[in-house]
Design a protein around this motif. Structure first.
Motif, PDB file in Angstrom:
ATOM      1  N   UNK A  98       7.627 -24.736  14.023  1.00 30.09           N
ATOM      2  CA  UNK A  98       6.213 -24.439  14.913  1.00 30.09           C
ATOM      3  C   UNK A  98       6.144 -23.195  14.252  1.00 30.09           C
ATOM      4  N   UNK A  99       4.971 -22.833  13.911  1.00 28.01           N
ATOM      5  CA  UNK A  99       4.319 -21.615  13.391  1.00 28.01           C
ATOM      6  C   UNK A  99       3.046 -21.269  14.320  1.00 28.01           C
ATOM      7  N   UNK A 100       3.079 -20.035  14.503  1.00 32.70           N
ATOM      8  CA  UNK A 100       2.232 -19.159  15.387  1.00 32.70           C
ATOM      9  C   UNK A 100       1.473 -18.269  14.510  1.00 32.70           C
ATOM     10  N   UNK A 101       0.185 -18.643  14.032  1.00 31.84           N
ATOM     11  CA  UNK A 101      -0.873 -17.862  13.156  1.00 31.84           C
ATOM     12  C   UNK A 101      -1.303 -16.780  13.716  1.00 31.84           C
ATOM     13  N   UNK A 102      -1.608 -15.764  12.945  1.00 25.34           N
ATOM     14  CA  UNK A 102      -2.256 -14.457  13.374  1.00 25.34           C
ATOM     15  C   UNK A 102      -3.879 -14.701  13.583  1.00 25.34           C
ATOM     16  N   UNK A 103      -4.425 -15.614  12.916  1.00 27.30           N
ATOM     17  CA  UNK A 103      -5.861 -16.051  12.918  1.00 27.30           C
ATOM     18  C   UNK A 103      -6.063 -17.191  13.751  1.00 27.30           C
ATOM     19  N   UNK A 104      -7.298 -18.004  13.446  1.00 24.84           N
ATOM     20  CA  UNK A 104      -7.700 -19.193  14.066  1.00 24.84           C
ATOM     21  C   UNK A 104      -8.406 -19.955  12.901  1.00 24.84           C
ATOM     22  N   UNK A 105      -7.915 -19.694  11.617  1.00 25.61           N
ATOM     23  CA  UNK A 105      -8.849 -20.327  10.382  1.00 25.61           C
ATOM     24  C   UNK A 105      -8.190 -21.738  10.486  1.00 25.61           C
ATOM     25  N   UNK A 106      -9.069 -22.716  10.101  1.00 32.44           N
ATOM     26  CA  UNK A 106      -8.934 -23.686   9.991  1.00 32.44           C
ATOM     27  C   UNK A 106      -8.146 -24.600   8.713  1.00 32.44           C
ATOM     28  N   UNK A 107      -8.418 -23.808   7.581  1.00 34.00           N
ATOM     29  CA  UNK A 107      -7.828 -23.835   6.247  1.00 34.00           C
ATOM     30  C   UNK A 107      -6.450 -23.564   6.422  1.00 34.00           C
ATOM     31  N   UNK A 108      -6.068 -22.384   6.753  1.00 33.44           N
ATOM     32  CA  UNK A 108      -4.748 -21.905   7.083  1.00 33.44           C
ATOM     33  C   UNK A 108      -3.827 -22.921   7.398  1.00 33.44           C
ATOM     34  N   UNK A 109      -4.099 -23.437   8.943  1.00 38.59           N
ATOM     35  CA  UNK A 109      -3.572 -24.414   9.735  1.00 38.59           C
ATOM     36  C   UNK A 109      -3.475 -25.932   8.802  1.00 38.59           C
ATOM     37  N   UNK A 110      -4.310 -26.099   8.006  1.00 38.75           N
ATOM     38  CA  UNK A 110      -4.063 -27.317   7.237  1.00 38.75           C
ATOM     39  C   UNK A 110      -3.097 -27.138   6.351  1.00 38.75           C
ATOM     40  N   UNK A 111      -3.011 -25.925   5.869  1.00 41.90           N
ATOM     41  CA  UNK A 111      -2.030 -25.770   4.641  1.00 41.90           C
ATOM     42  C   UNK A 111      -0.665 -26.081   5.205  1.00 41.90           C
ATOM     43  N   UNK A 112      -0.316 -25.407   6.673  1.00 40.01           N
ATOM     44  CA  UNK A 112       0.882 -25.629   7.139  1.00 40.01           C
ATOM     45  C   UNK A 112       1.049 -26.827   7.358  1.00 40.01           C
ATOM     46  N   UNK A 113       0.255 -27.789   7.908  1.00 41.91           N
ATOM     47  CA  UNK A 113       0.362 -29.129   8.008  1.00 41.91           C
ATOM     48  C   UNK A 113       0.665 -29.938   6.825  1.00 41.91           C
ATOM     49  N   UNK A 114       0.037 -29.586   5.860  1.00 39.13           N
ATOM     50  CA  UNK A 114       0.320 -30.340   4.576  1.00 39.13           C
ATOM     51  C   UNK A 114       1.786 -30.068   3.952  1.00 39.13           C
ATOM     52  N   UNK A 115       2.480 -29.062   4.393  1.00 38.06           N
ATOM     53  CA  UNK A 115       3.859 -28.596   3.910  1.00 38.06           C
ATOM     54  C   UNK A 115       4.699 -29.276   5.212  1.00 38.06           C
ATOM     55  N   UNK A 116       4.425 -30.092   5.952  1.00 37.00           N
ATOM     56  CA  UNK A 116       4.969 -30.843   6.928  1.00 37.00           C
ATOM     57  C   UNK A 116       5.549 -29.983   8.335  1.00 37.00           C
ATOM     58  N   UNK A 117       4.902 -28.926   8.604  1.00 36.26           N
ATOM     59  CA  UNK A 117       5.103 -28.040   9.790  1.00 36.26           C
ATOM     60  C   UNK A 117       4.649 -29.099  10.865  1.00 36.26           C
ATOM     61  N   UNK A 118       5.493 -29.218  11.991  1.00 37.89           N
ATOM     62  CA  UNK A 118       5.073 -29.959  13.145  1.00 37.89           C
ATOM     63  C   UNK A 118       4.051 -29.704  14.128  1.00 37.89           C
ATOM     64  N   UNK A 119       3.883 -28.236  14.292  1.00 34.77           N
ATOM     65  CA  UNK A 119       2.777 -27.817  15.174  1.00 34.77           C
ATOM     66  C   UNK A 119       2.513 -26.478  14.771  1.00 34.77           C
TER      67      UNK A 119
END
Length: 227
Positions: free
Chosen positions: A71-92
């Motif tokens: 599970x990752x808590x990002x410092x911002x709210x960017x869509x692209x950043x979240x998408x990269x994490x999901x593509x790497x297999x992050x669960x949330x």
């Protein structure tokens, strides 16, 4: 009791233990994780928005060691950043506006459901005469297997399962799966498709090395095996 590693390079995360069945260990660096097999999951907090690439490296290294919940808590709210994490297999992925209570329940519910599914799979393993039945639950981003095993998926995993289930037993090519899941032109990137199937198998198969649900068609693609 679930054991969670909380990695935050700049500052510690709030305590997760109370009132749920979670024990937390705080670390400044992912390399400080010893005996990773002892942990049920890892929470990683970005110190700032520029830290995305080091965290991506953390995730990739973790995936090489163990199929662990991340599970990752990002410092911002960017869509692209979240998408990269999901593509790497992050669960949330939660943004900086997350609430501690929300994080606790996400972790608790994910691990409870996973352990319940493992128990069910253990009791049904080896029942070769059982009919395979798949029901997709879009509202939950989950899949129900044989009417009694609901498994949570990421958005990309769900889209891959959705395509395979649209025509059971038919092989979909890497290109077809790629363009449906990522909704963009295929660029001969078979690895991304294989990675999604890898994570799907780890979630739905009793033995991912001897897949019963998602079958490989050599050098072509994958198909959903419905008996």
């Amino acid at each position: 009791m679930y054991k969670i590693a909380c990695v935050s390079p700049s500052n510690k995360l709030p305590q997760l233990d109370d009132p749920l069945n979670i024990s937390t260990v705080f670390l400044e660096n992912i390399n400080d994780v010893e005996n990773i097999e002892e942990y049920d999951g890892i929470v990683i907090k970005e110190p700032n928005a520029d830290y995305i690439f080091p965290i991506c490296e953390m995730v990739i290294n973790l995936r090489k060691q163990k199929n662990i919940f991340i599970w990752i808590i990002t410092a911002g709210k960017g869509y692209s950043e979240r998408l990269i994490y999901f593509q790497l297999g992050v669960d949330c992925v939660l943004d900086s506006s997350y609430e501690l209570k929300q994080l606790k329940w996400i972790i608790n519910n994910t691990l409870n459901r996973y352990n319940n599914n493992v128990k069910v799979l253990a009791t049904t393993d080896g029942t070769s005469n059982q009919k395979n039945d798949v029901t997709l639950l879009p509202a939950n981003l989950s899949v129900l297997l044989n009417n009694d095993k609901e498994i949570s998926l990421t958005r990309l995993e769900f889209r891959a399962m959705e395509l395979l289930n649209s025509i059971p037993n038919q092989t979909f090519t890497y290109k077809e799966i790629y363009e449906y899941v990522w909704q963009t032109t295929f660029k001969a990137d078979n690895y991304r498709v294989s990675n999604i199937i890898f994570h799907l198998r780890n979630k739905i198969e009793s033995n991912p090395l001897k897949a019963q649900w998602i079958k490989t068609t050599r050098s072509k693609g994958y198909r959903l095996n419905i008996k």
